[in-house]
Design an enzyme around this catalytic site. Structure first.
Site, PDB file in Angstrom:
ATOM      1  N   THR A  47       0.830  -1.209   0.000  1.00  0.00           N
ATOM      2  CA  THR A  47       0.000   0.000   0.000  1.00  0.00           C
ATOM      3  C   THR A  47       0.861   1.254   0.000  1.00  0.00           C
ATOM      4  OG1 THR A  47      -1.691  -1.232   1.207  1.00  0.00           O
ATOM      5  CG2 THR A  47      -1.909   1.164   1.174  1.00  0.00           C
ATOM      6  N   TYR A 135       4.072 -12.546   5.391  1.00  0.00           N
ATOM      7  CA  TYR A 135       3.020 -11.957   4.571  1.00  0.00           C
ATOM      8  C   TYR A 135       2.762 -12.887   3.400  1.00  0.00           C
ATOM      9  CZ  TYR A 135       0.714  -8.405   1.575  1.00  0.00           C
ATOM     10  OH  TYR A 135      -0.158  -7.717   0.766  1.00  0.00           O
ATOM     11  N   LYS A 163       0.491 -12.251   8.159  1.00  0.00           N
ATOM     12  CA  LYS A 163      -0.589 -11.552   7.471  1.00  0.00           C
ATOM     13  C   LYS A 163      -1.058 -12.490   6.372  1.00  0.00           C
ATOM     14  CE  LYS A 163      -1.523  -7.543   4.495  1.00  0.00           C
ATOM     15  NZ  LYS A 163      -0.932  -6.374   3.805  1.00  0.00           N
ATOM     16  N   VAL A 204      -4.470  -6.287   9.022  1.00  0.00           N
ATOM     17  CA  VAL A 204      -3.539  -5.342   8.411  1.00  0.00           C
ATOM     18  C   VAL A 204      -4.328  -4.685   7.289  1.00  0.00           C
ATOM     19  CG1 VAL A 204      -1.325  -4.978   7.286  1.00  0.00           C
ATOM     20  CG2 VAL A 204      -1.570  -6.798   9.010  1.00  0.00           C
TER      21      VAL A 204
END
Length: 294
Positions: A47, A135, A163, A204
């Site tokens: 992001t 992740y 995540k 998240v």
């Protein structure tokens, strides 16, 4: 290390020249902590447009955010890549910058097998004293970290969380047998409530930029046993969760959320190529979407 239940993957503000807008970064940090009530910020994640940030920019961001947040929120640095050596170097720089943890994405494009992923993550974890969050995002990396490999990695002392973006089933499988203290976070805003229901710990988030305070209220309602209230909040927020990625058709993150932030008065700028700004049709959709929650 406790990262809390609401973690926001922060966008990287850019100025008109496409460089990092430091003054607006300060404003954004304050807004996310004070208004949207985030517990932790992820810096230079997807992001935050990590693929187009240089290592020098990432380290500057780590140092800047740590200093400005001043302990009001934990800071996780996105230091993963598809090169183990590179990831170790950047992780060490992040540790010097004073961050509280690192986020390590599954290596992309080169698509290692499960043993390669285990060796990759364990090597980075052994090279730092920082807590590590894995992740797993197969839709972006082309490879999926299995439940078995995740649990194998969870046995390493400083690998403390993951995540998870593969599936709710995988969240459930990991949460059910993970070592005590290992936390599973959803990486999909629209799945946070289902993830909590099967043993997940938190989110998240991208939508945390816009509706973080409401998301935190929803999570706390569920954790405190008020499932009906949590479901009601989730129902109200679902259009935002979906709309930030489908405005009015699929758009790459963080195109929509950056424009949404500009509507809230934060001059975070546009995205770097190869991402492109939203079209006029997409802007109108986002304006209407944000208008429903203002």
């Amino acid at each position: 290390m406790e990262f809390g239940r609401l973690i926001t993957a922060m966008v990287t503000p850019f100025n008109d020249e496409g460089s990092i807008h430091w003054e607006e970064t300060s404003r954004l940090i304050d807004y996310l902590i004070d208004v949207q009530q985030t517990d932790t910020l992820v810096i230079a994640g997807t992001t935050g447009e990590s693929p187009t940030l240089t290592d020098a920019e990432k380290v500057q961001l780590f140092e800047f955010v740590v200093k400005h947040a001043a302990g009001r929120a934990k800071i996780i640095a996105g230091t993963g890549s598809n090169s183990t050596h590179h990831s170790i170097q950047l992780t060490r720089e992040a540790e010097k910058a004073g961050v509280d943890g690192v986020l390590l994405v599954v290596p992309y494009y080169n698509k290692p097998n499960q043993e390669g992923m285990y060796q990759h993550f364990s090597a980075i974890a052994k090279a730092t004293s920082l807590p590590v969050m894995l992740y797993n995002v197969p839709g972006r990396t082309g490879a999926c970290l299995s439940v078995e490999t995740t649990l194998r990695l969870a046995a390493i002392d400083n690998i403390v969380a993951t995540k998870e973006c593969a599936s709710i089933e995988q969240v459930a499988q990991i949460s059910g047998v993970a070592p005590e203290g290992f936390k599973v976070y959803s990486g999909d805003d629209s799945s946070v409530l289902p993830a909590l229901a099967v043993g997940g710990y938190g989110i998240v988030s991208v939508a945390g930029h816009i509706v973080g305070a409401s998301m935190k209220e929803m999570i706390h309602a569920y954790v405190n046993g008020d499932v009906s209230k949590a479901a009601s909040i989730n129902h109200r927020l679902l259009p935002v969760f979906k709309g930030l990625f489908e405005a009015p058709h699929p758009v790459p993150n963080p195109v929509a959320v950056k424009y949404a932030l500009t509507l809230r008065g934060y001059s975070v700028g546009t995205v770097r190529l190869p991402l492109v700004p939203p079209t006029e049709q997409e802007k109108e959709f986002i304006r209407q979407l944000i208008g429903t929650i203002s």
